[in-house]
Design a protein around this motif. Structure first.
Motif, PDB file in Angstrom:
ATOM      1  N   UNK A   1       0.849  -1.203   0.000  1.00  0.00           N
ATOM      2  CA  UNK A   1       0.000   0.000   0.000  1.00  0.00           C
ATOM      3  C   UNK A   1       0.884   1.252   0.000  1.00  0.00           C
ATOM      4  N   UNK A   2       1.897   1.254   0.887  1.00  0.00           N
ATOM      5  CA  UNK A   2       2.731   2.459   0.999  1.00  0.00           C
ATOM      6  C   UNK A   2       3.694   2.608  -0.177  1.00  0.00           C
ATOM      7  N   UNK A   3       4.132   1.506  -0.772  1.00  0.00           N
ATOM      8  CA  UNK A   3       4.934   1.614  -1.997  1.00  0.00           C
ATOM      9  C   UNK A   3       4.060   2.169  -3.118  1.00  0.00           C
ATOM     10  N   UNK A   4       2.808   1.728  -3.138  1.00  0.00           N
ATOM     11  CA  UNK A   4       1.866   2.214  -4.156  1.00  0.00           C
ATOM     12  C   UNK A   4       1.649   3.715  -4.039  1.00  0.00           C
ATOM     13  N   UNK A   5       1.446   4.190  -2.824  1.00  0.00           N
ATOM     14  CA  UNK A   5       1.252   5.642  -2.643  1.00  0.00           C
ATOM     15  C   UNK A   5       2.486   6.420  -3.069  1.00  0.00           C
TER      16      UNK A   5
ATOM     17  N   UNK B   1       6.879  -2.658  10.820  1.00  0.00           N
ATOM     18  CA  UNK B   1       7.828  -3.167   9.827  1.00  0.00           C
ATOM     19  C   UNK B   1       7.304  -2.967   8.407  1.00  0.00           C
ATOM     20  N   UNK B   2       6.005  -3.105   8.231  1.00  0.00           N
ATOM     21  CA  UNK B   2       5.416  -2.920   6.904  1.00  0.00           C
ATOM     22  C   UNK B   2       5.660  -1.511   6.391  1.00  0.00           C
ATOM     23  N   UNK B   3       5.518  -0.538   7.284  1.00  0.00           N
ATOM     24  CA  UNK B   3       5.739   0.865   6.935  1.00  0.00           C
ATOM     25  C   UNK B   3       7.225   1.109   6.667  1.00  0.00           C
ATOM     26  N   UNK B   4       8.081   0.551   7.531  1.00  0.00           N
ATOM     27  CA  UNK B   4       9.530   0.771   7.397  1.00  0.00           C
ATOM     28  C   UNK B   4      10.083   0.162   6.113  1.00  0.00           C
ATOM     29  N   UNK B   5       9.582  -1.009   5.754  1.00  0.00           N
ATOM     30  CA  UNK B   5      10.066  -1.656   4.526  1.00  0.00           C
ATOM     31  C   UNK B   5       9.712  -0.838   3.297  1.00  0.00           C
ATOM     32  N   UNK B   6       8.706   0.021   3.421  1.00  0.00           N
ATOM     33  CA  UNK B   6       8.348   0.891   2.295  1.00  0.00           C
ATOM     34  C   UNK B   6       9.161   2.189   2.334  1.00  0.00           C
ATOM     35  N   UNK B   7      10.119   2.279   3.278  1.00  0.00           N
ATOM     36  CA  UNK B   7      10.985   3.462   3.321  1.00  0.00           C
ATOM     37  C   UNK B   7      10.394   4.625   4.098  1.00  0.00           C
ATOM     38  N   UNK B   8       9.297   4.380   4.826  1.00  0.00           N
ATOM     39  CA  UNK B   8       8.652   5.453   5.591  1.00  0.00           C
ATOM     40  C   UNK B   8       8.917   5.272   7.076  1.00  0.00           C
ATOM     41  N   UNK B   9       8.607   6.314   7.866  1.00  0.00           N
ATOM     42  CA  UNK B   9       8.909   6.277   9.293  1.00  0.00           C
ATOM     43  C   UNK B   9       7.654   6.194  10.144  1.00  0.00           C
ATOM     44  N   UNK B  10       7.469   5.103  10.899  1.00  0.00           N
ATOM     45  CA  UNK B  10       6.313   5.017  11.791  1.00  0.00           C
ATOM     46  C   UNK B  10       6.515   5.925  13.006  1.00  0.00           C
TER      47      UNK B  10
ATOM     48  N   UNK C   1       0.267   9.983   6.404  1.00  0.00           N
ATOM     49  CA  UNK C   1      -0.826   9.008   6.557  1.00  0.00           C
ATOM     50  C   UNK C   1      -1.038   8.634   8.017  1.00  0.00           C
ATOM     51  N   UNK C   2      -2.265   8.195   8.305  1.00  0.00           N
ATOM     52  CA  UNK C   2      -2.598   7.558   9.584  1.00  0.00           C
ATOM     53  C   UNK C   2      -2.854   6.091   9.275  1.00  0.00           C
ATOM     54  N   UNK C   3      -2.222   5.213  10.044  1.00  0.00           N
ATOM     55  CA  UNK C   3      -2.448   3.770   9.871  1.00  0.00           C
ATOM     56  C   UNK C   3      -3.136   3.258  11.132  1.00  0.00           C
ATOM     57  N   UNK C   4      -4.434   2.971  11.010  1.00  0.00           N
ATOM     58  CA  UNK C   4      -5.203   2.491  12.160  1.00  0.00           C
ATOM     59  C   UNK C   4      -5.125   0.973  12.220  1.00  0.00           C
ATOM     60  N   UNK C   5      -5.002   0.429  13.412  1.00  0.00           N
ATOM     61  CA  UNK C   5      -5.048  -1.027  13.584  1.00  0.00           C
ATOM     62  C   UNK C   5      -6.323  -1.334  14.357  1.00  0.00           C
ATOM     63  N   UNK C   6      -7.109  -2.288  13.877  1.00  0.00           N
ATOM     64  CA  UNK C   6      -8.304  -2.697  14.621  1.00  0.00           C
ATOM     65  C   UNK C   6      -7.872  -3.814  15.569  1.00  0.00           C
ATOM     66  N   UNK C   7      -7.202  -3.428  16.644  1.00  0.00           N
ATOM     67  CA  UNK C   7      -6.552  -4.426  17.490  1.00  0.00           C
ATOM     68  C   UNK C   7      -7.549  -5.314  18.218  1.00  0.00           C
TER      69      UNK C   7
END
Ligand code: PLP
Length: 392
Positions: A69-73, A97-106, A133-139
Motif C-alpha cells: 500500500x505504501x509503496x503504491x502511494x 515493519x510494513x511501513x519501514x520496509x516501504x521506506x517510511x517512518x512510523x 498518513x494515519x495507519x489504524x489497527x483494529x486491534x
C-alpha cells in the motif's frame, strides 16, 4: 482429570470445513494451475464484495500487504521516502515493519486504555510537515475510531489506511459512512477493509479468516492504487516480462485462495459465536472480586467487535496464566513486549517511554476464543478464573 482446552485448536477448526476443504484443494492440485488463476480471482471478487470495496488484491502475507500500500502511494507521488506515518504504539510489530520496509517512518501514538486502539485525541500533536498518513489497527478485532481518524486525516490532508489483520468482518453498527471516502453509488457495506482509503489483511492461519499457510490482501476502492499494488506485488509487471516498477514477489496462491473461499461464507457465523462466548465471559467472570479488567467493560459485547482476541488484564498475569495452565486451560499473551522495546527497533525508538502501551503489554492475557468452544468449556474457563483469582 479435565481435558485440555487449547488456546485455539486449528486442527479442530480446519477439520470443521471438511469434506469441502479437501475437495477444493484437490481440485486445484489437479488443475495444474497454481498462481494467478481462477481460484484467486474468485476469492478476490468475493472478499472485495464482502468488505464493500471495488478491489481486492491477494498478497503473500499481511506484512507485504501493508508495505505494498505504501509503496503504491509513493509511485502515485503522494508520499516519498522518509515521510512519516502515525501508527498505534501497541500493535503487532508487523504494522511498523510494513511501513519501514516501504521506506517510511512510523511515528508511535499511545492507545486509549479502554479500547487498546489508537487514541485520536493524541494524534494531532504528532503531525509534522512530513506526516502523510494515519495507519489504524483494529486491534483484537475492535474497530478503531474511524470517524475521528477520518476527520483528522481530512483536516490535514493525510491518507487513512487500515491494518485489518485482526478484524475480518468487523462491521460498523451505525448507518453513517463517515469513516469512508469511497465514491461508490451503492450504499457502502461498512466493514473493516472498506472504512478507509486502503486496508491490509492477513490470512495467517489463526486469524478470524485464515489460510493453510501465509496469505494476505489489500482492499481499496481506489483504482489507481489497486492497479499499482497488483503490479508491485508481481515484480512491478502487468504484462509478462515488461517491468515498469521495481516490484517484489508477493502473491496469494491458488491453493490458499481456494481454502479462503471455502471459509469465507462461514465468517459471519463464526464471528457471532465469538461474540456469544464473550457475552458469557463478560457475565460470568466476577470482575469486581477478581480485580481483573477487560477492554470497554460493557455488559453486552460490542456488535462491531469480531473478538480476534479476548483480552483480560491482571497485575499478576504470570501467576494467573500458570494456574490456568495447571487446570488444562491454555492462554496466550498479545503481546509480551511492545514494538518500541524490541531489540530490532531499539536503534529507532531508543528510550521512548510509552506508559499506556507498556502497561497493556505487561498485563494482557488472552483467553481461548475459538468459535468451536462448547458452552461447557467456556463455563469451565470462567469457573477456573473466578476460583484462581480469589484463591490468594
Ligand atoms: C497478523 C498481523 C499482521 C501480519 O500479518 P502476516 O500475514 O503474519 O504477515 C499485521 N498486523 C497485525 C495487527 C497482525 O495481527
Amino acid at each position: 482429570m479435565n481435558s485440555i482446552i487449547k488456546y485455539f485448536d486449528l486442527h479442530q477448526f480446519n477439520n470443521s470445513f471438511e469434506p469441502t476443504l479437501s475437495a477444493e484443494l484437490l481440485r486445484v492440485t489437479r488443475s495444474g494451475w497454481y498462481l494467478q488463476g481462477e481460484a484467486t480471482a474468485n476469492f478476490e471478487r468475493a472478499f472485495a464484495a464482502y468488505c464493500g470495496t471495488s478491489y481486492c488484491i491477494g498478497t503473500g502475507n499481511g506484512l507485504d500487504a501493508i508495505t505494498l500500500i505504501f509503496l503504491g502511494y509513493q509511485e502515485l507521488g503522494l508520499m516519498q521516502e522518509g515521510d512519516e506515518v502515525i501508527v498505534p504504539a501497541n500493535t503487532f510489530i508487523a504494522t511498523l515493519l510494513g511501513v519501514m520496509r516501504a521506506g517510511l517512518r512510523p511515528v508511535l501514538c499511545e492507545p486509549c486504555p479502554d479500547t487498546c486502539n489508537i487514541d485520536p485525541s493524541l494524534v494531532e500533536r504528532l503531525i509534522t510537515p512530513r506526516t502523510r498518513a494515519l495507519l489504524a489497527v483494529h486491534l483484537y478485532g475492535r474497530l478503531a475510531d474511524m470517524e475521528a481518524l477520518r476527520s483528522i486525516a481530512d483536516k490535514h490532508g493525510l491518507m487513512l489506511v487500515e491494518d485489518a489483520a485482526q478484524a475480518h468482518g468487523a462491521q460498523l453498527t451505525d448507518n453513517s459512512s463517515k469513516g469512508s471516502r469511497q465514491d461508490t453509488d451503492k450504499a457502502p457495506l461498512l466493514r473493516a477493509g472498506g472504512l478507509a482509503d486502503a486496508a491490509a489483511f492477513s490470512f495467517y492461519p489463526a486469524k478470524n479468516l485464515g489460510a493453510l499457510g501465509d496469505g494476505g490482501a489489500v482492499t481499496t476502492s481506489d483504482s489507481k492504487l489497486a492497479s499499482l499494488v497488483r503490479s508491485l506485488g508481481n515484480y512491478g509487471s502487468k504484462e509478462k516480462y515488461i517491468h515498469r516498477y521495481r516490484g517484489v514477489n508477493s502473491r496469494l496462491d491458488e491453493l490458499q485462495a481456494a481454502a479462503l473461499s471455502v471459509k469465507l461464507p462461514r465468517l459471519d457465523d463464526d464471528n457471532a459465536r465469538r461474540r456469544a462466548i464473550v457475552e458469557k465471559y463478560l457475565k460470568g467472570i466476577n470482575w469486581e472480586r477478581t480485580g481483573l479488567r477487560t477492554t470497554c467493560p460493557h455488559l453486552l459485547p460490542d456488535e462491531s467487535n469480531v473478538y480476534h482476541i479476548f483480552p483480560i488484564f491482571s497485575a499478576e498475569r504470570e501467576e494467573l496464566c500458570q494456574r490456568l495452565t495447571e487446570q488444562g486451560i491454555h492462554t496466550q499473551i498479545h503481546y509480551p513486549i511492545p514494538p518500541h522495546r524490541q531489540q530490532a527497533l531499539r536503534a529507532t525508538y531508543g528510550s521512548l517511554h510509552l506508559p499506556i502501551t507498556e502497561r497493556i503489554h505487561r498485563e494482557e492475557l488472552s483467553l481461548p476464543i475459538s468459535p468451536l468452544l462448547t458452552d461447557e468449556e467456556v463455563e469451565r474457563i470462567i469457573s477456573a478464573i473466578n476460583e484462581t483469582a480469589t484463591r490468594k
